[in-house]
Scaffold this active site. Structure first.
Site, PDB file in Angstrom:
ATOM      1  N   LYS A 154       0.874  -1.181   0.000  1.00 44.99           N
ATOM      2  CA  LYS A 154       0.000   0.000   0.000  1.00 44.99           C
ATOM      3  C   LYS A 154       0.914   1.235   0.000  1.00 44.99           C
ATOM      4  O   LYS A 154       1.196   1.829   1.031  1.00 44.99           O
ATOM      5  CB  LYS A 154      -0.909  -0.042   1.239  1.00 44.99           C
ATOM      6  CG  LYS A 154      -2.169   0.783   1.074  1.00 44.99           C
ATOM      7  CD  LYS A 154      -3.200   0.415   2.115  1.00 44.99           C
ATOM      8  CE  LYS A 154      -4.319   1.421   2.198  1.00 44.99           C
ATOM      9  NZ  LYS A 154      -5.157   1.524   1.002  1.00 44.99           N
TER      10      LYS A 154
HETATM   11  N1  PY5 Z   1      -8.129  -1.827  -2.995  1.00 44.55           N
HETATM   12  C1  PY5 Z   1      -7.468  -0.658  -2.979  1.00 44.55           C
HETATM   13  C2  PY5 Z   1      -6.704  -0.248  -4.181  1.00 44.55           C
HETATM   14  C3  PY5 Z   1      -7.497   0.135  -1.827  1.00 44.55           C
HETATM   15  O1  PY5 Z   1      -6.832   1.289  -1.794  1.00 44.55           O
HETATM   16  C4  PY5 Z   1      -8.238  -0.281  -0.703  1.00 44.55           C
HETATM   17  C5  PY5 Z   1      -8.305   0.576   0.513  1.00 44.55           C
HETATM   18  C6  PY5 Z   1      -8.920  -1.508  -0.771  1.00 44.55           C
HETATM   19  C7  PY5 Z   1      -8.834  -2.257  -1.937  1.00 44.55           C
HETATM   20  C8  PY5 Z   1      -9.651  -2.072   0.413  1.00 44.55           C
HETATM   21  O2  PY5 Z   1      -8.727  -2.469   1.395  1.00 44.55           O
HETATM   22  P1  PY5 Z   1      -9.064  -2.496   2.944  1.00 44.55           P
HETATM   23  O3  PY5 Z   1     -10.324  -3.248   3.074  1.00 44.55           O
HETATM   24  O4  PY5 Z   1      -7.930  -3.197   3.559  1.00 44.55           O
HETATM   25  O5  PY5 Z   1      -9.213  -1.083   3.384  1.00 44.55           O
HETATM   26  N2  PY5 Z   1      -8.352   1.941   0.226  1.00 44.55           N
HETATM   27  C9  PY5 Z   1      -8.133   2.950   1.239  1.00 44.55           C
HETATM   28  C10 PY5 Z   1      -9.137   2.821   2.380  1.00 44.55           C
HETATM   29  O6  PY5 Z   1      -8.803   3.241   3.468  1.00 44.55           O
HETATM   30  C11 PY5 Z   1      -8.085   4.298   0.606  1.00 44.55           C
HETATM   31  C12 PY5 Z   1      -9.308   5.095   0.552  1.00 44.55           C
HETATM   32  C13 PY5 Z   1      -9.198   6.512   0.125  1.00 44.55           C
HETATM   33  O7  PY5 Z   1     -10.241   2.318   2.193  1.00 44.55           O
END
Ligand code: PY5
Length: 302
Positions: A154
């Site tokens: 990430k």
């Molecule tokens: N895929 C991508 C590319 C992501 O950035 C995120 C999370 C997810 C999937 C979902 O992962 P998780 O369930 O572990 O959060 N994105 C961030 C979030 O905090 C960025 C948001 C602006 O949800």
């Protein structure tokens, strides 16, 4: 704006932080981060799946050869301290590690990193659209893949792929993008994993489709299996999305968000689906401490 931010071991005022203009991570996107939520329940305020988020943070650091100098456990404590010091309830927490260097070189001679943790009050990522469901556009941009950059990390730089696809979709009048992998299979949203529901069964793309290994994705898998539903990870075509009974996004920010239309095609009857609604509710119950079996996912703040 956050009040106090955890910065390299102490709580400092957000507006007293000054980062040099030529900072390596600002110039080149070399920062790494996490996104975590806290939820207020009847019993306490809880941080959701903190351990898994800090594990992923450490893994991202490892992939990028960054020495964080703090263990996952120390950073978990720091996250709790950040939420507590700001008296927060429902919040979004952003741990962020970035180089101290402000050299022009791509390979800084000083590899030391700053670690910051900021937290702000937070509601629905998609605002009002979270309830009525979002309208998506398949992006003309491919999702980055592991031949280009490690997608399991990430890292800030990965998010240019998200920003360009999201802006394209929004400019075209949609709410969000859906990215396909280099092989043309469904990958995910710019900041969300994706699920389909067909004939009562769930499916989601696997890691081979260049997705971030989402923690909410794992949560949704567990909750739906506990509800007795079948969940598979598989290669998924664009038409699988169009023909599904229900489609939804999931992620820390997005939580469970119904997708009601893709490329102008209605998903099911074009309204948020029943299984999607149920899973959203179960996720919210788990995160607020209402489900005994999922209490292991929660870290109390106060
Ligand atoms: N895929 C991508 C590319 C992501 O950035 C995120 C999370 C997810 C999937 C979902 O992962 P998780 O369930 O572990 O959060 N994105 C961030 C979030 O905090 C960025 C948001 C602006 O949800």
């Amino acid at each position: 704006m956050p009040g106090k931010v955890w910065f390299n071991g102490s709580m400092v005022d957000y507006d007293k932080l000054h980062i040099p203009l030529l900072n390596h991570s600002l110039q080149y996107g070399s920062g790494i981060f996490e996104g975590i939520r806290s939820y207020s329940g009847d019993r306490n305020v809880f941080i959701f799946r903190l351990k898994e988020h800090m594990e992923r943070f450490q893994n991202t650091a490892k992939i990028y050869r960054m020495d964080l100098k703090y263990s996952a456990t120390e950073l978990e404590k720091a996250v709790v301290e950040t939420v507590r010091s700001n008296n927060l309830k429902d919040s979004y927490i952003r741990p962020f590690a970035f180089y101290k260097s402000d050299e022009i070189s791509l390979f800084p001679s000083n590899r030391e990193v700053n670690i910051a943790i900021a937290a702000i009050p937070f509601g629905k990522y998609f605002g009002e659209k979270a309830n009525r469901g979002v309208r998506c556009k398949t992006s003309s941009w491919e999702r980055i893949n592991s031949r280009i950059l490690p997608v399991r990390a990430k890292a800030s730089g990965n998010y240019l792929n998200s920003v360009i696809s999201g802006l394209e979709a929004i400019s075209a009048g949609y709410d969000e993008a859906i990215l396909l992998s280099g092989d043309g299979y469904v990958a995910e949203g710019p900041g969300e994993n994706i699920f389909i529901v067909s004939k009562g069964k769930l499916a989601t793309p696997g890691l081979e489709s260049s997705i971030l290994s989402g923690i909410t994705r794992d949560t949704v898998k567990t909750i739906s299996q506990d509800m007795g539903m079948e969940v598979s990870e598989r290669l998924m075509l664009r038409d699988d999305l169009y023909l599904a009974d229900e489609v939804f996004f999931c992620g820390t920010a997005a939580e469970v968000t119904p997708v009601v239309e893709i490329d102008g095609i209605k998903i099911g009857d074009g309204k948020p689906g029943e299984i999607t609604r149920k899973l959203g509710q179960k996720l919210s119950e788990a995160a607020t401490g209402k489900t005994e079996r999922y209490m292991k996912w929660l870290t109390p703040v106060y």
